[in-house]
Design an enzyme around this catalytic site. Structure first.
Site, PDB file in Angstrom:
ATOM      1  N   LYS A   1       0.844  -1.191   0.000  1.00 13.24           N
ATOM      2  CA  LYS A   1       0.000   0.000   0.000  1.00 13.24           C
ATOM      3  C   LYS A   1       0.880   1.241   0.000  1.00 13.24           C
ATOM      4  CE  LYS A   1      -3.560   2.432   2.536  1.00 13.24           C
ATOM      5  NZ  LYS A   1      -4.643   2.357   3.507  1.00 13.24           N
TER       6      LYS A   1
ATOM      7  N   LYS B   1      -2.299  -1.622  -3.795  1.00 18.98           N
ATOM      8  CA  LYS B   1      -3.117  -0.423  -3.749  1.00 18.98           C
ATOM      9  C   LYS B   1      -2.248   0.833  -3.803  1.00 18.98           C
ATOM     10  CE  LYS B   1      -6.133   1.862  -0.547  1.00 18.98           C
ATOM     11  NZ  LYS B   1      -6.317   2.112   0.824  1.00 18.98           N
TER      12      LYS B   1
HETATM   13  C1  PBG Z   1      -7.602   3.528   5.374  1.00 16.17           C
HETATM   14  C2  PBG Z   1      -7.877   3.334   3.936  1.00 16.17           C
HETATM   15  C3  PBG Z   1      -7.645   4.226   2.885  1.00 16.17           C
HETATM   16  C4  PBG Z   1      -8.200   3.629   1.763  1.00 16.17           C
HETATM   17  C5  PBG Z   1      -8.693   2.376   2.128  1.00 16.17           C
HETATM   18  N1  PBG Z   1      -8.470   2.207   3.490  1.00 16.17           N
HETATM   19  C6  PBG Z   1      -7.078   5.592   2.854  1.00 16.17           C
HETATM   20  C7  PBG Z   1      -5.776   5.880   3.412  1.00 16.17           C
HETATM   21  O1  PBG Z   1      -4.947   5.007   3.680  1.00 16.17           O
HETATM   22  O2  PBG Z   1      -5.524   7.069   3.632  1.00 16.17           O
HETATM   23  C8  PBG Z   1      -8.254   4.259   0.411  1.00 16.17           C
HETATM   24  C9  PBG Z   1      -9.308   3.767  -0.494  1.00 16.17           C
HETATM   25  C10 PBG Z   1      -9.602   4.646  -1.639  1.00 16.17           C
HETATM   26  O3  PBG Z   1      -8.968   5.697  -1.883  1.00 16.17           O
HETATM   27  O4  PBG Z   1     -10.542   4.280  -2.375  1.00 16.17           O
HETATM   28  N2  PBG Z   1      -6.406   3.121   5.873  1.00 16.17           N
END
Ligand code: PBG
Length: 332
Positions: free
Chosen positions: A202, A256
């Site tokens: 991520k 992601k």
């Molecule tokens: C929370 C989380 C995020 C997303 C999914 N879980 C945002 C972040 O890490 O700031 C992003 C999902 C999206 O942008 O569709 N940890």
């Protein structure tokens, strides 16, 4: 076949592209509703649906209003939904305490879904950002996101979600060692079949903007998430992250954001062969929507192309805000 032996005009690549039926016959990848996980946003209260402004076509639902959406998703063959809460600001604190409350919005929603709808998976994020007053995924001391104390809270959060009936836990916090700690917690409490799909790779990405709007963490977020989410310059590091999560007991892994990181998806899938998912994140969705609204691109074909790209790169499935639109198109 040795493609170096192919020669024009014996080989004309356009033969197999000449009509739709033959293109369909030789297509290497297909999208099915069962490939899809549909992320959904929740709000407290009754009989309310709110538009998420930065994500056209995406809404926040109260629990009673989300049930018919999920029922429909199931009937269309979508495999799972992923739930995200908008937390009342009065319930946010420095430690994200509301995340471990068995009566929080997510846990109530999961119980309600499980009591009313059979045959569709329910996934929940494990991370503190919807619950913390500072919008970070862990707890902070002197401006530093603390790893191990955050993991402790994440385990408690994972447990209340598993107890509520959640099928797939999605640790999205990027603390070190959290998958092992969560897995041990689950095993210790008898949740042997609760699955973990870790957000293994991520990245600290600007493509999460609209999501933070949707869960109400944008305004409160202090600073960035670069001290725990991955650096977009790195690819090898993603392989190490994935390997650690697999060793720590993840059943499935995720990359992601999606489209800017297809190389990572391809490499991780090739290296480990685990069920590997792509998250087409909020910014990717909203970019397609915004360009389509201006008639700069065609929304439907951009949607298909983007999801096919994930499958071609090796994704077992995709988390996408287009899930219902895709499923509807597939029914036609
Ligand atoms: C929370 C989380 C995020 C997303 C999914 N879980 C945002 C972040 O890490 O700031 C992003 C999902 C999206 O942008 O569709 N940890």
């Amino acid at each position: 076949m040795n493609s170096q032996l192919e020669q024009f005009p014996l080989t004309r690549m356009r033969r197999l592209r000449s009509q739709e039926w033959i293109r369909n016959l030789v297509a290497e990848n297909h999208i099915q509703p069962s490939d899809l996980i549909w992320p959904l946003f929740l709000i407290d209260g009754n009989d309310r649906v709110e538009a998420v402004e930065s994500m056209p076509g995406v809404f926040r639902y109260t629990i009673d209003r989300i049930l018919p959406q999920i029922e429909q998703a199931k009937n269309m063959g979508i495999s799972a939904v992923a739930l995200f809460p908008l937390t009342d600001p009065t319930k946010k604190d420095e430690k994200g305490s509301e995340s471990t409350n068995p009566e929080n919005l997510i846990c109530r929603a999961v119980r309600s879904i499980k009591n009313n709808i059979d045959g569709i998976g329910v996934m929940c994020d494990v991370a503190l950002d919807p619950y913390t007053s500072h919008g970070h995924d862990g707890i902070i001391k002197d401006g530093v996101i603390l790893n191990d104390p955050s993991v402790e809270i994440l385990c408690a959060q994972a447990l209340v979600q598993a107890q509520a009936g959640c099928d797939i836990l999605g640790p999205s916090d990027m603390m070190d060692g959290r998958v092992l700690a969560i897995r041990n917690t689950l095993e210790g409490e008898g949740f042997h079949n609760t699955q973990i799909m870790s957000y293994a790779c991520k990245y600290a990405s600007s493509f999460y903007g609209p999501f933070r709007d949707a869960v109400g963490s944008k305004a409160s977020l202090s600073g960035d998430k670069k001290s725990y989410q991955q650096d977009p310059s790195n690819g090898d590091e993603a392989l190490r992250e994935a390997a650690l999560d697999i060793q720590e007991g993840a059943d499935m892994i995720m990359v992601k954001p999606g489209m800017p990181y297809l190389d990572i998806l391809y490499r991780v899938k090739k290296a480990y062969g685990l069920p590997t998912f792509a998250y087409q994140v909020s910014g990717e969705y909203s970019m397609i929507k915004a360009a389509a609204e201006k008639s700069w691109i065609d929304e439907k074909s951009a949607m298909w192309e983007s999801i096919l790209a994930f499958k071609r790169a090796g994704a077992s499935g995709v988390l996408t805000y287009f899930a219902m639109d895709l499923a509807k198109e597939l029914q036609k």
